[in-house]
Design a protein around this motif. Sequence first.
Motif, mmCIF file in Angstrom:
data_model
loop_
_atom_site.group_PDB
_atom_site.id
_atom_site.type_symbol
_atom_site.label_atom_id
_atom_site.label_comp_id
_atom_site.label_asym_id
_atom_site.label_seq_id
_atom_site.Cartn_x
_atom_site.Cartn_y
_atom_site.Cartn_z
ATOM 1 N N TRP A 80 0.864 -1.196 0.000
ATOM 2 C CA TRP A 80 0.000 0.000 0.000
ATOM 3 C C TRP A 80 0.893 1.235 0.000
ATOM 4 C CZ3 TRP A 80 -5.531 0.299 1.339
ATOM 5 C CH2 TRP A 80 -6.141 -0.965 1.426
ATOM 6 N N ARG B 50 -10.048 7.135 1.967
ATOM 7 C CA ARG B 50 -11.073 7.292 3.017
ATOM 8 C C ARG B 50 -11.901 8.560 2.809
ATOM 9 N NH1 ARG B 50 -10.514 5.463 8.165
ATOM 10 N NH2 ARG B 50 -9.448 3.462 8.423
ATOM 11 N N ASP B 51 -12.362 8.758 1.605
ATOM 12 C CA ASP B 51 -13.057 10.003 1.261
ATOM 13 C C ASP B 51 -14.562 9.740 1.187
ATOM 14 O OD1 ASP B 51 -14.183 12.216 -0.049
ATOM 15 O OD2 ASP B 51 -12.333 12.605 -1.160
ATOM 16 N N ARG B 52 -15.287 10.248 2.197
ATOM 17 C CA ARG B 52 -16.736 10.015 2.232
ATOM 18 C C ARG B 52 -17.441 10.727 1.079
ATOM 19 N NH1 ARG B 52 -19.040 8.495 7.669
ATOM 20 N NH2 ARG B 52 -17.307 8.481 9.127
ATOM 21 N N ARG C 95 -16.678 9.088 -2.072
ATOM 22 C CA ARG C 95 -17.040 7.679 -1.922
ATOM 23 C C ARG C 95 -15.945 6.767 -2.481
ATOM 24 N NH1 ARG C 95 -22.569 6.310 -3.903
ATOM 25 N NH2 ARG C 95 -22.946 5.123 -2.016
ATOM 26 N N VAL C 96 -14.733 7.003 -1.996
ATOM 27 C CA VAL C 96 -13.587 6.140 -2.328
ATOM 28 C C VAL C 96 -12.930 5.747 -1.021
ATOM 29 C CG1 VAL C 96 -11.326 5.978 -3.438
ATOM 30 C CG2 VAL C 96 -13.174 7.281 -4.535
ATOM 31 N N PHE C 97 -12.917 4.450 -0.731
ATOM 32 C CA PHE C 97 -12.177 4.021 0.442
ATOM 33 C C PHE C 97 -10.687 3.988 0.141
ATOM 34 C CE2 PHE C 97 -9.950 0.986 3.035
ATOM 35 C CZ PHE C 97 -10.221 1.517 4.285
ATOM 36 N N ALA C 98 -10.308 3.332 -0.941
ATOM 37 C CA ALA C 98 -8.886 3.257 -1.290
ATOM 38 C C ALA C 98 -8.744 3.298 -2.802
ATOM 39 C CB ALA C 98 -8.259 1.983 -0.725
ATOM 40 N N PRO D 80 -7.335 1.890 -6.036
ATOM 41 C CA PRO D 80 -6.754 0.620 -6.505
ATOM 42 C C PRO D 80 -5.405 0.801 -7.208
ATOM 43 C CG PRO D 80 -9.078 0.784 -7.149
ATOM 44 C CD PRO D 80 -8.688 2.108 -6.578
ATOM 45 N N VAL E 7 -2.550 0.362 -4.659
ATOM 46 C CA VAL E 7 -2.525 -0.852 -3.804
ATOM 47 C C VAL E 7 -2.013 -1.993 -4.670
ATOM 48 C CG1 VAL E 7 -3.898 -2.424 -2.395
ATOM 49 C CG2 VAL E 7 -4.451 0.022 -2.441
ATOM 50 N N TYR F 178 -3.365 -7.441 3.559
ATOM 51 C CA TYR F 178 -4.770 -7.332 3.926
ATOM 52 C C TYR F 178 -5.041 -6.210 4.918
ATOM 53 C CZ TYR F 178 -8.502 -10.089 2.029
ATOM 54 O OH TYR F 178 -9.532 -10.514 1.227
ATOM 55 N N SER F 179 -4.051 -5.364 5.144
ATOM 56 C CA SER F 179 -4.232 -4.206 6.036
ATOM 57 C C SER F 179 -3.772 -2.951 5.318
ATOM 58 C CB SER F 179 -3.404 -4.408 7.303
ATOM 59 O OG SER F 179 -3.318 -3.202 8.038
ATOM 60 N N GLU F 180 -4.551 -1.883 5.451
ATOM 61 C CA GLU F 180 -4.026 -0.584 5.031
ATOM 62 C C GLU F 180 -2.848 -0.235 5.943
ATOM 63 O OE1 GLU F 180 -6.587 2.886 6.126
ATOM 64 O OE2 GLU F 180 -7.933 1.372 6.936
ATOM 65 N N TRP G 33 -20.307 2.865 4.631
ATOM 66 C CA TRP G 33 -19.295 3.555 5.450
ATOM 67 C C TRP G 33 -19.275 5.056 5.138
ATOM 68 C CZ3 TRP G 33 -15.820 6.235 2.619
ATOM 69 C CH2 TRP G 33 -15.515 5.768 1.326
ATOM 70 N N VAL H 25 -11.238 -2.900 -3.591
ATOM 71 C CA VAL H 25 -10.354 -1.927 -2.952
ATOM 72 C C VAL H 25 -11.052 -0.573 -2.848
ATOM 73 C CG1 VAL H 25 -8.201 -0.629 -3.219
ATOM 74 C CG2 VAL H 25 -8.243 -3.100 -3.697
ATOM 75 N N ARG H 26 -11.692 -0.172 -3.938
ATOM 76 C CA ARG H 26 -12.310 1.154 -3.976
ATOM 77 C C ARG H 26 -13.387 1.289 -2.890
ATOM 78 N NH1 ARG H 26 -11.784 1.872 -9.171
ATOM 79 N NH2 ARG H 26 -13.522 0.499 -9.645
ATOM 80 N N PHE I 52 -12.069 -5.761 2.634
ATOM 81 C CA PHE I 52 -10.664 -5.546 2.325
ATOM 82 C C PHE I 52 -10.388 -4.064 2.466
ATOM 83 C CE2 PHE I 52 -7.168 -4.369 -0.413
ATOM 84 C CZ PHE I 52 -6.222 -5.317 -0.068
ATOM 85 N N PRO I 53 -9.442 -3.631 3.276
ATOM 86 C CA PRO I 53 -8.694 -4.459 4.200
ATOM 87 C C PRO I 53 -9.598 -5.175 5.198
ATOM 88 C CG PRO I 53 -8.430 -2.122 4.735
ATOM 89 C CD PRO I 53 -9.141 -2.191 3.428
ATOM 90 N N LEU J 138 -8.884 -7.107 9.075
ATOM 91 C CA LEU J 138 -7.882 -7.414 10.106
ATOM 92 C C LEU J 138 -8.261 -8.692 10.835
ATOM 93 C CD1 LEU J 138 -7.357 -3.735 11.334
ATOM 94 C CD2 LEU J 138 -6.064 -4.998 9.608
#
Lengths: 463, 463
Positions: A176, A183-185, A188-191, A193, A196, A213-215, B23, B74-75, B80-81, B83
């Motif tokens: 990563w 983490r943008d609400r 609406r994007v957690f991560a 791709p 990663v 499997y962890s950020e 989320w 991922v997005r 995923f992730p 823990l």
Amino acid sequence: MAKEIRINAFLAFAPTHLSPGLWAHPRDRALDYNSLALWTDLARTAERGGYDALFFADGISQYDVYGGSNAAGVRWGLQFPRLDPLLLVSAMAQVTEHLGFAVTSSVSYEAPFLFARRMSTLDHLTRGRVGWNIVTSFGQSGSRAIGQADARPHDERYDLADEYMEIVYRLWEESWEDGAAVRDRDARVFADPARVHEIRHEGRFFSMQGTHYSEPSPQRTPLLYQAGASNRGKDFAARHAECVFLSSPTAHLIARDVADVRARAAALGRDPASVLFFSLATVIVAPTSDEAQAKWQDIQRHVSLEGALALFSRWSGIDLSKYSPDDSLQYVKSEGMQSAIEAFTVADPGRVWTIGELAVFNAIGGKGPVFIGSPAEIADALESWKAQTGVDGFNLSHALLPGTHEDFVDLVVPELRRRGVYKNAYRAGTLREKLYGEGHAHLDAPHPAATHRAAFIEENTHA
Amino acid sequence: MAKEIRINAFLAFAPTHLSPGLWAHPRDRALDYNSLALWTDLARTAERGGYDALFFADGISQYDVYGGSNAAGVRWGLQFPRLDPLLLVSAMAQVTEHLGFAVTSSVSYEAPFLFARRMSTLDHLTRGRVGWNIVTSFGQSGSRAIGQADARPHDERYDLADEYMEIVYRLWEESWEDGAAVRDRDARVFADPARVHEIRHEGRFFSMQGTHYSEPSPQRTPLLYQAGASNRGKDFAARHAECVFLSSPTAHLIARDVADVRARAAALGRDPASVLFFSLATVIVAPTSDEAQAKWQDIQRHVSLEGALALFSRWSGIDLSKYSPDDSLQYVKSEGMQSAIEAFTVADPGRVWTIGELAVFNAIGGKGPVFIGSPAEIADALESWKAQTGVDGFNLSHALLPGTHEDFVDLVVPELRRRGVYKNAYRAGTLREKLYGEGHAHLDAPHPAATHRAAFIEENTHA
């Protein structure tokens, strides 16, 4: 604070760690080792006393050299039973804010992918307060329990460990990118791709491919501890360790190892002062010298000679049940010399030790010095040992749990603070930042972990 | 209380479990999944509401069927992730007294010896409140991450699981006899070596020998959960499971599986009523029907269609990115029929579903019913579902974390208690005793775990 003394507690998640028989002492709580309260109380005490970390040994090989069976180990509860220390951490983190938690885990038994996730989990839950004591496993009973035919030869174990480190560094540092967890609400994007990455490894001991499997956790790579004593082990420590744990009752042997590992680290381009050394020690303290001596006598009355012989038989590889406690070490040595016994004759070359003396010598706190005295005498002894050896601090073993640590926190820590050689408050940040200062949450080049962190960024830059 | 309804929370240690996109809802806290406070708060809420357990799913295979990559996973942070849930337990146990903790762990990746020690550790630290959801792993990405060439074929995975169970039962039940841990300070005996036994196993998948590294924990074998849906999986559940977890939006499919597994358990000599069934469900409740519907509309506005398609692609094995959301399921089925899709057409045989409808149908809480309404309407729905299916209770999924559970505890639990179908207080004792009553801390014959507990005693009796 150049002379600052650092303190860890050296522990096992077991009824006995290094002081056999002491669980039977009326003021000892080690029989509660399998309840949360003992450990959360100890964590609070350690944080009150400014300890850097609780350091948990671990292993799954029986103490079965003495008498050719584990009977003495079972009878005295010698690091058996022993529970999984990783599973204690979140409860102790829950009741503390700054204390670190260093856990031992062997590279011999578990897939690097799962282990990397475990440590990242703990680093998240502790907000960056976790360390890993890297060990390789040599016990045949442990190998058989896992279903491996035999433990590997010594140097091959370290070759495997180097490869294991390569994989876990890549998972922690490279999989990563910084900022990949958006983490943008609103968007609406957690991560992202694109940032990663899957890690692919094909090696001598391991082949795997997977995305961590962890950020990224606060430290990414946990603070790295190691305790290699052999040539190959020292090379491994010089390459990987941030904190090195040494055990000897003899200051000049510790001094030799500190200088040796620092030289090896320097040869690899690392700042030798960035490798921190911790010396095993046990402190028996009371308000006055006489009271401390009385406490020491009381503790010695509860020592188990059989337990001590069983512990030392495992460490030396020699079944001491075959000898009388009055036999001299010279005689045992002629039967099969081991470095573990050598250390004692070097410690006091003019003296002929008996097996019984050796066992008693080791019976409290293991193979480190025992300092007994008033707070001022203890502070003198710690400062002197530090000056003689070049260590940065101590891994403190106990006679009584948690009494030995309560005494240290209540009596010795205030004296060290008065002398200006002990922190009055924790630094902010992760465990690594508490040791190395602000801005050092992550490992820096030329540590191999840092090299891996840059991997994808460089690829992208050059592309 | 024959009609008692039992409740677990169904969770993942991840930003998204089964409600993709939520989320990002302004009142959701799932982005804090990697901090202790979210989980300790949830544990307190669950105990206040008399939940039997928090049930954590787990796994390390990517959601990489949709579009042939893990990009959507991922997005949206789709499991995923994720823990390691075992590492959360001690902190949650620290803040609760009665709540159980069921953790998922796969028999495919870890040595039984180490896993047995982990579960015993948790059973000690929770004072007997731990459960294990037994799973076998089918994801190729998980196998590759561990360094295994390929996931095993389905039935072979269950053969391996049976052998794994044999080993862990022997470690938990047979290695230490009752009373072997003497813990006698006066006699200075921690444990009696004559009553602590090495287990030796030579089988098709595993060979090992070792003595369990934990003295007997309150439950010895953790409470056993399982969720097998196939024929072979149902046989496994009938043999091993105490609690069975079922997921379907269709009551008569749940009823069929409950009856089927109970019949299989009876054929093995087990009391079919001793196997407890939990049905996946999601509850959206508010003081009035209208407010509940408004809450439901608000939640649906935050659902991610892409996330839902990615989840369902993994479950069905069909890459739904190749279709339009308007394509009918009939069309998809002609391309490659899967039982996961079958369930939906069975649920409503007269209706032709589109892919988009299916995704939305699954988008909140996964493959179980969603009950929406006032507390009385929800209580009616739960009682009705229980009566139609024969289940004992529900694994409650959430839309909002922890809001969905706070609503259930504050609004539904009081209504269920008024109706006399919900516990007013926990029973004393371990998790197993809370479900089965006093004296049931351990598994009883003819469960295979109990058979193993008797092994050494019988040997001694006949000797």
